[in-house]
Design a protein around this motif. Structure first.
Motif, PDB file in Angstrom:
ATOM      1  N   TYR A  54      31.021  40.796  22.723  1.00  8.82           N
ATOM      2  CA  TYR A  54      30.983  41.304  24.097  1.00  8.82           C
ATOM      3  C   TYR A  54      31.061  40.164  25.118  1.00  8.82           C
ATOM      4  O   TYR A  54      31.615  40.334  26.207  1.00  8.82           O
ATOM      5  N   GLN A 112      39.244  46.268  31.538  1.00  9.03           N
ATOM      6  CA  GLN A 112      39.053  47.579  30.927  1.00  9.03           C
ATOM      7  C   GLN A 112      38.168  47.493  29.687  1.00  9.03           C
ATOM      8  O   GLN A 112      37.291  48.333  29.471  1.00  9.03           O
ATOM      9  N   GLN A 113      38.399  46.445  28.859  1.00  9.93           N
ATOM     10  CA  GLN A 113      37.623  46.287  27.640  1.00  9.93           C
ATOM     11  C   GLN A 113      36.156  46.026  27.939  1.00  9.93           C
ATOM     12  O   GLN A 113      35.263  46.610  27.317  1.00  9.93           O
ATOM     13  N   ARG A 125      43.556  44.068  31.138  1.00  6.30           N
ATOM     14  CA  ARG A 125      43.034  44.730  29.942  1.00  6.30           C
ATOM     15  C   ARG A 125      41.645  44.205  29.583  1.00  6.30           C
ATOM     16  O   ARG A 125      40.826  44.947  29.036  1.00  6.30           O
ATOM     17  N   ARG A 160      34.497  46.882  30.588  1.00  7.88           N
ATOM     18  CA  ARG A 160      33.896  48.113  31.091  1.00  7.88           C
ATOM     19  C   ARG A 160      33.558  49.049  29.932  1.00  7.88           C
ATOM     20  O   ARG A 160      32.469  49.643  29.906  1.00  7.88           O
ATOM     21  N   ASP A 161      34.451  49.194  28.976  1.00 10.43           N
ATOM     22  CA  ASP A 161      34.190  50.062  27.822  1.00 10.43           C
ATOM     23  C   ASP A 161      32.958  49.579  27.058  1.00 10.43           C
ATOM     24  O   ASP A 161      32.108  50.380  26.655  1.00 10.43           O
ATOM     25  N   TRP A 162      32.865  48.266  26.850  1.00  7.49           N
ATOM     26  CA  TRP A 162      31.709  47.723  26.140  1.00  7.49           C
ATOM     27  C   TRP A 162      30.417  47.966  26.912  1.00  7.49           C
ATOM     28  O   TRP A 162      29.381  48.290  26.327  1.00  7.49           O
ATOM     29  N   ILE A 218      29.711  50.357  29.074  1.00  5.46           N
ATOM     30  CA  ILE A 218      29.333  51.765  29.004  1.00  5.46           C
ATOM     31  C   ILE A 218      28.766  52.095  27.622  1.00  5.46           C
ATOM     32  O   ILE A 218      27.763  52.808  27.509  1.00  5.46           O
ATOM     33  N   ASP A 219      29.386  51.583  26.568  1.00  4.74           N
ATOM     34  CA  ASP A 219      28.862  51.789  25.214  1.00  4.74           C
ATOM     35  C   ASP A 219      27.431  51.260  25.117  1.00  4.74           C
ATOM     36  O   ASP A 219      26.558  51.900  24.507  1.00  4.74           O
TER      37      ASP A 219
END
Length: 409
Positions: free
Chosen positions: A386, A115-116, A112, A118-120, A122-123
């Motif tokens: 981050y 995944q987190q 997880r 990667r989300d950060w 991309i944001d």
């Protein structure tokens, strides 16, 4: 008792009106048994079982403890059903003689975290209106029609072209690892390491998460450097084949099902990328002129260093090239593995928090976040979140990732 104390006490006793299935899902996807979870929350095992069955309710305070234990946000427990697409990953491991095994809580956490992050990332890229790098990819039609050797040659030329230089031939194992990691990071792959030694290498050597944008490779930070280099390229092949998964790098000698067939191909391609056939023949020419009883660990390890791989990996490569016998490999494998572990242990040095942290969350990722922070795209609190550090640690972490030197400031 003060009015504040009374109010807090009353709130703590309020039942949490959540779906029982969400409690069970959160526990299971963290890898906890009912007993282990109940102990972490601080309640009786029967109480938790009853709450998951819908017969009883956790209090708000108990739910907060459950959220902390399961490493989930409090809000997720109030959903009607588990989020789609979370905690699903093809399992290529052969644990205890089977093709898959249970995930430990530590492995769930690392999955997880990947995944987190990667989300950060991309944001962050989208907030700066920066194109997401996709140079890592090769056309699927091309990958599908190439043989293992052809695909390996294409991968090596592609990555060396992106790096602007050939792969290293030095005996420095860190130089090999750094070359392939940094090249993949620059091409658009998020490369991470498990942190704190929490995930045993027996459980997971590496995993990959496929996405068209910012795919992820996670290496086991407890593994030896040369082993991580091989795992990295192995997982990159998984990404090119659009077949992400969780791997243990167990040597696959024959394809007994689609999973082992895919693992065998990823192993073969990774071996050819790191140890090209022509280079292996040249590097082992004098060795192959000796009787097999002189094929010692020291001699093979000495030939392997230029490829950044272990002696065992090179010996297996010789077997697959028809330059050594399978029986010789089977006879020497355990001794070579034992000698390799001892060699790595004797060469190990004390860890440094900032260097290790930068490695674990990805040096390329750290530089991206630090750059956005310097340009004031994100504030200090967001940058620290981050990077999973305190605000006062941002600068030193960025330096450990090469940000200061890379920026020239």
């Amino acid at each position: 008792m003060s009015h504040v104390g009374v109010t807090l006490g009353v709130m703590a006793a309020i039942p949490a009106l959540v779906e029982p299935t969400m409690l069970r899902w959160a526990r299971q996807t963290q890898g906890y048994s009912v007993l282990a979870a109940a102990r972490k929350i601080g309640i009786d095992e029967d109480k938790l079982a009853a709450c998951e069955a819908g017969y009883e309710r956790l209090t708000i305070e108990q739910l907060r403890k459950a959220a902390k234990a399961y490493r989930r946000s409090l809000a997720v427990f109030f959903l009607d059903t588990p989020p789609e697409g979370i905690d699903t990953l093809r399992d290529f491991r052969r644990v205890a003689g089977s093709e898959s095994g249970e995930w430990s809580p530590e492995l769930h956490t690392e999955f997880r975290r990947a995944q987190q992050q990667r989300d950060w990332l991309i944001d962050l890229l989208e907030s700066e209106d920066t194109p997401v790098p996709t140079a890592w990819s090769l056309p699927s039609s091309e990958v599908a029609r190439l043989s293992d050797a052809q695909l390996a040659s294409r991968i090596r030329s592609h990555l060396e072209g992106l790096a602007g230089s050939s792969g290293p031939t030095t005996s420095d194992r860190y130089a090999h690892s750094s070359f392939w990691v940094s090249t993949l990071e620059d091409s658009g792959v998020l490369v991470l390491h498990t942190s704190g030694g929490g995930v045993a290498t027996q459980e997971m050597r590496a995993m990959s998460l496929y996405f068209d944008r910012v795919p992820v490779i996670v290496l086991n930070g407890s593994d030896a450097v040369r082993a991580r280099t091989f795992s990295l390229v192995h997982e990159y092949v998984h990404l090119l084949l659009h077949a992400d998964g969780l791997c243990d790098m167990v040597t696959t000698t024959r394809a007994t099902n689609p999973n082992t067939a895919l693992e065998a191909r990823c192993n073969a391609v990774a071996a050819e990328v790191l140890m090209p056939a022509a280079a292996v023949r040249a590097a082992t020419e004098s060795l192959r002129g000796r009787p097999v009883d002189e094929w010692t660990y020291e001699r093979i390890a000495s030939a392997a260093v230029r490829f950044g791989t272990s002696a065992e990996a090179l010996l297996l490569r010789l077997v697959n090239l028809g330059l050594a016998s399978r029986s010789l490999y089977e006879q020497r494998r355990e001794d070579f593995q034992r000698a390799y572990v001892e060699q790595e242990r004797s060469a190990a040095t004390g860890g440094d928090f900032y260097r290790t942290k930068a490695r674990d969350i990805g040096k390329g990722y750290v530089r991206r976040v630090a750059g956005a922070h310097r340009r004031k795209v994100i504030d200090s609190f967001t940058a620290a979140t981050y990077l999973d550090v305190k605000v006062g640690q941002i600068t030193r972490l960025a330096e450990a990732a090469g940000f200061a030197s890379a920026s020239g400031r």
